[in-house]
Write a protein that holds these residues in place. Structure first.
Motif, short mmCIF file in Angstrom:
data_model
loop_
_atom_site.label_atom_id
_atom_site.label_comp_id
_atom_site.label_asym_id
_atom_site.label_seq_id
_atom_site.Cartn_x
_atom_site.Cartn_y
_atom_site.Cartn_z
N ASP A 13 0.84 -1.19 0.00
CA ASP A 13 0.00 0.00 0.00
C ASP A 13 0.89 1.25 0.00
O ASP A 13 1.79 1.38 0.81
N GLU A 14 0.61 2.17 -0.88
CA GLU A 14 1.42 3.39 -1.01
C GLU A 14 1.22 4.34 0.16
O GLU A 14 2.05 5.21 0.39
N ASN A 15 0.15 4.20 0.90
CA ASN A 15 -0.14 5.11 2.01
C ASN A 15 0.44 4.64 3.34
O ASN A 15 0.28 5.30 4.35
N THR A 16 1.07 3.52 3.38
CA THR A 16 1.63 3.00 4.63
C THR A 16 3.09 3.46 4.78
O THR A 16 3.76 3.80 3.81
#
Length: 192
Positions: A13-16
């Motif tokens: 996930d790019e938001n982690t």
């Protein structure tokens, strides 16, 4: 596109905040202040040591230091004998030029070219002048002729050739090197 087929490591996930090792930011060790600190400290110490040696070396290796005290002459006087006092001694025969001794002539505050002119004058008198240069040690107050053990008469003769009144014996370890007699011309020297 990659040459490898996609797998579960490509589906992050790019938001982690978690990142794989291939996505992390590399820290350049040359820009890390902790890595540069030993280099800076070593450089500063080398600089301080260099400055201390630059300031102390001339004092340690010049014949005018406190370790090179004048040696008492046979008349039990600790003061340097002048050429006039040497020539007034009736029992001492007048010395002749010994061309086998080596001399060095140094300029320490005299007019430019004084060492060269004095060396030429001594060569014309029959002496062997091994070196002429600028003096790098502690500057003497007056022009002086230093001599090694056994060369007092020749030093007196050299001093009279150059109209120098101060003559002093020192050991070769204190600055004579391979020379038998050394002349240091101070700002009081006037070429004749």
């Amino acid at each position: 596109m990659s040459a490898f087929p996609p797998d579960e490591f490509d589906k992050i996930d790019e938001n982690t905040a978690r990142r794989g090792t291939y996505r992390g930011t590399l820290i350049d060790p040359s820009k890390n202040p902790r890595g540069a600190l030993p280099v800076i400290i070593a450089g500063a110490l080398a600089l301080v040591l260099g400055v201390v040696m630059y300031l102390m070396a001339p004092k340690l290796y010049s014949p005018g230091t406190s370790s090179s005290k004048p040696v008492a002459s046979s008349s039990a006087s600790a003061a340097p004998r002048s050429s006039a006092a040497a020539s007034s001694a009736a029992a001492t025969p007048s010395p002749t030029v010994d061309s086998s001794i080596t001399l060095s002539v140094y300029n320490s505050g005299a007019a430019a070219g004084s060492a060269t002119n004095a060396a030429t004058r001594l060569r014309n008198a029959g002496y062997t002048v091994a070196a002429t240069a600028n003096w790098t040690g502690t500057a003497p107050a007056n022009s002086i002729v230093y001599y090694g053990s056994g060369y007092e008469q020749q030093a007196q003769l050299v001093a009279s050739q150059l109209n120098i009144s101060s003559v002093r014996e020192i050991s070769a370890a204190n600055g004579l090197g391979s020379n038998d007699v050394m002349v240091v011309l101070a700002n009081d020297y006037v070429a004749a």
